[in-house]
Design an enzyme around this catalytic site. Structure first.
Site, PDB file in Angstrom:
ATOM      1  N   GLY A  55       2.421   2.900  -5.195  1.00  0.00           N
ATOM      2  CA  GLY A  55       2.114   3.592  -6.446  1.00  0.00           C
ATOM      3  C   GLY A  55       1.293   2.773  -7.418  1.00  0.00           C
ATOM      4  O   GLY A  55       1.078   3.192  -8.557  1.00  0.00           O
ATOM      5  N   LYS A  56       0.797   1.613  -6.978  1.00  0.00           N
ATOM      6  CA  LYS A  56       0.034   0.722  -7.862  1.00  0.00           C
ATOM      7  C   LYS A  56      -1.175   1.409  -8.491  1.00  0.00           C
ATOM      8  O   LYS A  56      -1.353   1.388  -9.706  1.00  0.00           O
ATOM      9  CB  LYS A  56      -0.477  -0.503  -7.088  1.00  0.00           C
ATOM     10  CG  LYS A  56       0.566  -1.412  -6.515  1.00  0.00           C
ATOM     11  CD  LYS A  56      -0.061  -2.649  -5.904  1.00  0.00           C
ATOM     12  CE  LYS A  56      -1.142  -2.350  -4.876  1.00  0.00           C
ATOM     13  NZ  LYS A  56      -0.668  -1.559  -3.725  1.00  0.00           N
ATOM     14  N   SER A  60      -1.783  -8.329  -3.193  1.00  0.00           N
ATOM     15  CA  SER A  60      -1.399  -9.720  -3.500  1.00  0.00           C
ATOM     16  C   SER A  60      -0.122 -10.108  -2.757  1.00  0.00           C
ATOM     17  O   SER A  60       0.915 -10.326  -3.378  1.00  0.00           O
ATOM     18  CB  SER A  60      -1.198  -9.897  -5.009  1.00  0.00           C
ATOM     19  OG  SER A  60      -2.278  -9.394  -5.741  1.00  0.00           O
ATOM     20  N   SER A 107       0.856  -1.184   0.000  1.00  0.00           N
ATOM     21  CA  SER A 107       0.000   0.000   0.000  1.00  0.00           C
ATOM     22  C   SER A 107       0.893   1.236   0.000  1.00  0.00           C
ATOM     23  O   SER A 107       1.817   1.352   0.803  1.00  0.00           O
ATOM     24  CB  SER A 107      -0.885  -0.004   1.254  1.00  0.00           C
ATOM     25  OG  SER A 107      -1.679   1.153   1.315  1.00  0.00           O
ATOM     26  N   GLY A 108       0.641   2.142  -0.939  1.00  0.00           N
ATOM     27  CA  GLY A 108       1.469   3.337  -1.031  1.00  0.00           C
ATOM     28  C   GLY A 108       2.632   3.218  -1.995  1.00  0.00           C
ATOM     29  O   GLY A 108       3.375   4.178  -2.198  1.00  0.00           O
TER      30      GLY A 108
END
Length: 200
Positions: A38-39, A107, A35-36
């Site tokens: 940049g996805k 994931s 999380s964070g």
């Protein structure tokens, strides 16, 4: 498999028929990372760029899935696995229609990603590891999730008290730390576009 269910495995129109109609390949771009990392930013940017090139896409984001098809799931190991299983099954359906599906999902484990790949099919699965250190992700912390996890307000948070296993051989690794969004997006677009148009 449930009783009295008879899946139709042979259809009049094949995936290739639909790909030929759209003049693109139905691939799934499976974007993983903390999380964070940049996805989601890159996924949205990629969707816009592909759309501008005439590519039909579908974007599946973890938060959006959890407000709809996966809203009954929590964050136990079993629920995390089921979250990915459902996302992979939905992605497979879009892929079979020739649509380019962009999945932005943490994931966190190798076993979960292996399951997704097996469901979608190796030929249609492009795993992209969006890589940023936990320290960098905490600095960004746009949603304030790391702060809550450090304070004990969120349990089993990936990277804090739940493990993240980095992919060992992704299709593409993008290190967002020290790179601009445009630089990362250029690398992503240039890598996946030939797979969408040529099928190599």
């Amino acid at each position: 498999m449930a009783e009295n269910i008879h899946p139709i495995f042979e259809t009049i129109l094949s995936k290739v028929d639909k790909e030929n109609l759209l003049e693109q390949r139905g691939v799934v771009i499976w974007m993983v990372g903390l999380s964070g990392s940049g996805k989601s930013t890159l996924a949205r940017g990629l969707e816009k760029r592909l759309h501008n090139e005439g590519i039909l896409t579908m974007l599946l984001d973890g938060d959006n899935l959890r407000t709809g098809i996966n809203k009954n799931l929590g964050f136990s190991d079993e629920d995390r696995t089921e979250n990915i299983r459902r996302a992979a099954e939905v992605s497979k359906l879009f892929s079979q229609c020739g649509i380019v599906t962009i999945c932005s999902l943490i994931s966190p484990t190798n076993s979960i990603r292996k399951m997704a790949k097996e469901i979608i099919g190796e030929d249609s699965y492009l795993e992209v590891f969006v890589n940023a250190s936990i320290e960098e992700c905490e600095k960004r912390d746009v949603k304030g999730l790391y702060a809550k996890a450090r304070a004990g307000e969120i349990k089993s948070f990936t990277g804090i008290d739940s493990p993240f296993e980095a992919p060992s051989s992704p299709f593409l690794e993008i290190i967002t730390e020290g790179s601009t969004i445009e630089e990362s997006l250029d690398k992503l677009t240039n890598s996946v576009y030939p797979k969408i148009k040529s099928g190599n």
